[in-house]
Write a protein that holds these residues in place. Sequence first.
Motif, PDB file in Angstrom:
ATOM      1  N   MET A 258       0.830  -1.198   0.000  1.00  0.00           N
ATOM      2  CA  MET A 258       0.000   0.000   0.000  1.00  0.00           C
ATOM      3  C   MET A 258       0.868   1.253   0.000  1.00  0.00           C
ATOM      4  SD  MET A 258      -2.648  -1.329   2.978  1.00  0.00           S
ATOM      5  CE  MET A 258      -3.672   0.137   2.911  1.00  0.00           C
ATOM      6  N   PRO A 259       0.355   2.352  -0.555  1.00  0.00           N
ATOM      7  CA  PRO A 259       1.103   3.607  -0.507  1.00  0.00           C
ATOM      8  C   PRO A 259       1.231   4.099   0.926  1.00  0.00           C
ATOM      9  CG  PRO A 259      -1.119   3.967  -1.348  1.00  0.00           C
ATOM     10  CD  PRO A 259      -0.925   2.484  -1.280  1.00  0.00           C
ATOM     11  N   VAL A 260       2.392   4.685   1.244  1.00  0.00           N
ATOM     12  CA  VAL A 260       2.698   5.133   2.601  1.00  0.00           C
ATOM     13  C   VAL A 260       2.874   6.650   2.613  1.00  0.00           C
ATOM     14  CG1 VAL A 260       4.310   4.985   4.539  1.00  0.00           C
ATOM     15  CG2 VAL A 260       3.825   2.948   3.147  1.00  0.00           C
ATOM     16  N   VAL A 261       2.225   7.298   3.563  1.00  0.00           N
ATOM     17  CA  VAL A 261       2.402   8.727   3.792  1.00  0.00           C
ATOM     18  C   VAL A 261       2.945   8.908   5.202  1.00  0.00           C
ATOM     19  CG1 VAL A 261       1.272  10.957   4.066  1.00  0.00           C
ATOM     20  CG2 VAL A 261       0.589   9.428   2.211  1.00  0.00           C
ATOM     21  N   THR A 262       4.093   9.569   5.329  1.00  0.00           N
ATOM     22  CA  THR A 262       4.688   9.825   6.639  1.00  0.00           C
ATOM     23  C   THR A 262       4.221  11.183   7.146  1.00  0.00           C
ATOM     24  OG1 THR A 262       6.649   8.506   6.106  1.00  0.00           O
ATOM     25  CG2 THR A 262       6.821  10.058   7.934  1.00  0.00           C
ATOM     26  N   VAL A 263       3.577  11.170   8.293  1.00  0.00           N
ATOM     27  CA  VAL A 263       3.095  12.407   8.911  1.00  0.00           C
ATOM     28  C   VAL A 263       4.209  12.916   9.824  1.00  0.00           C
ATOM     29  CG1 VAL A 263       1.254  13.500  10.232  1.00  0.00           C
ATOM     30  CG2 VAL A 263       0.754  11.477   8.833  1.00  0.00           C
ATOM     31  N   THR A 264       4.991  13.857   9.349  1.00  0.00           N
ATOM     32  CA  THR A 264       6.156  14.349  10.079  1.00  0.00           C
ATOM     33  C   THR A 264       5.764  15.450  11.071  1.00  0.00           C
ATOM     34  OG1 THR A 264       6.627  16.044   8.432  1.00  0.00           O
ATOM     35  CG2 THR A 264       7.607  13.853   8.076  1.00  0.00           C
ATOM     36  N   ASP A 265       6.684  15.758  11.985  1.00  0.00           N
ATOM     37  CA  ASP A 265       6.463  16.870  12.902  1.00  0.00           C
ATOM     38  C   ASP A 265       6.283  18.175  12.135  1.00  0.00           C
ATOM     39  OD1 ASP A 265       6.517  15.370  15.190  1.00  0.00           O
ATOM     40  OD2 ASP A 265       8.579  15.869  15.742  1.00  0.00           O
TER      41      ASP A 265
END
Length: 353
Positions: A66-73
Amino acid sequence: MPRPIVWRGAGLGNEIFPWAKAYIASRELGFRLLRPAWGLNRRNYRQEFGTSRLDFLQHATLRLAMPVVTVTDELVQSTGETDYGAAMRVLDAEYGWSRRRSIILLHQGMAGGHLAIERARGYLRNTLLGRLPERGCPDDCGPDKGQLRVAMHIRLGDFSQDSTGPQPGVFNRRLPLSWYLSVLETLQERYSDSLHIDLVSDDPLQAAQMLSGWRTCDARSRSILEDLSIMATADLLVCSVSAFSMLAAFLSDAPYLWYRPHLHEYGDFLSISGYKSQQMSGGTGENLKKERRIGCDALPTRGVAVDSSGELPHWLTDFLTTKAALNRRSADLVRCGVVPRHSSVPVSEPLSS
């Protein structure tokens, strides 16, 4: 189906941040929560949580599929929101994550501190606590004697040591032994035989040797979740400058002591985290304005700054005296206790709120 996911970590005090953020995101966006892959953790937390050594394979498989989105600070801070749930709503409105058929949201970072993950506090309490040791301390007082239960956290391990202890904004430093001893002497002088100390440490034997002149409850190795439960249910916490102590204080409702030289000064107020500009523009700055506006500088506080003298404010010692009295089982009705027939407050006089 969209799924937020959390991925490995270090100490539990740090690990709970991406975990709590993933939980909050799952509630806000209707995603399914995937717990941390404890099998990858260097501290063997998989044994604490009863998971497989290979639990990370499920995470890895999903990341490939699955596509991954990193929710950064940085992404969260761009919303201007401190509360993580509010930040997720803003980001979802912009990026439409909840409208996608499949996506993994990968949460990381500690931006906003414990204030940002307040909505996950109940979930973390339900998940992490309730693991008190079944066997009591041999030095426990009798069931009819009120006790003041104090949990003292001494962080050793890889924390470096110096004579002055951690300064404002500096973490991963041991506290001076003299500070712990001053606090213990103050408590002992005030509460004597009613005082019960639970020593909590990553190296309990060394900690017990450092405090060899004090009787403490079992200087034995316990699990990390047992230690956390002991601290979170104590009447008073004596914290180290560590993420684990902060987690215990976050999950507890009791007052806690903090090493005064580690706190940053803002006029007549002190703060753990306000030394960074983004914190002063966020939760710390807002709370500083609120305390100044309502004039709370003379009111009791959960967090208590204590200097090298170990001296405690009068309101805290009065509170702890009351708490020790409330702990005596002989006056606990559901434990076959008895209470005075006549209240010390006349029934004809209404109580002020």
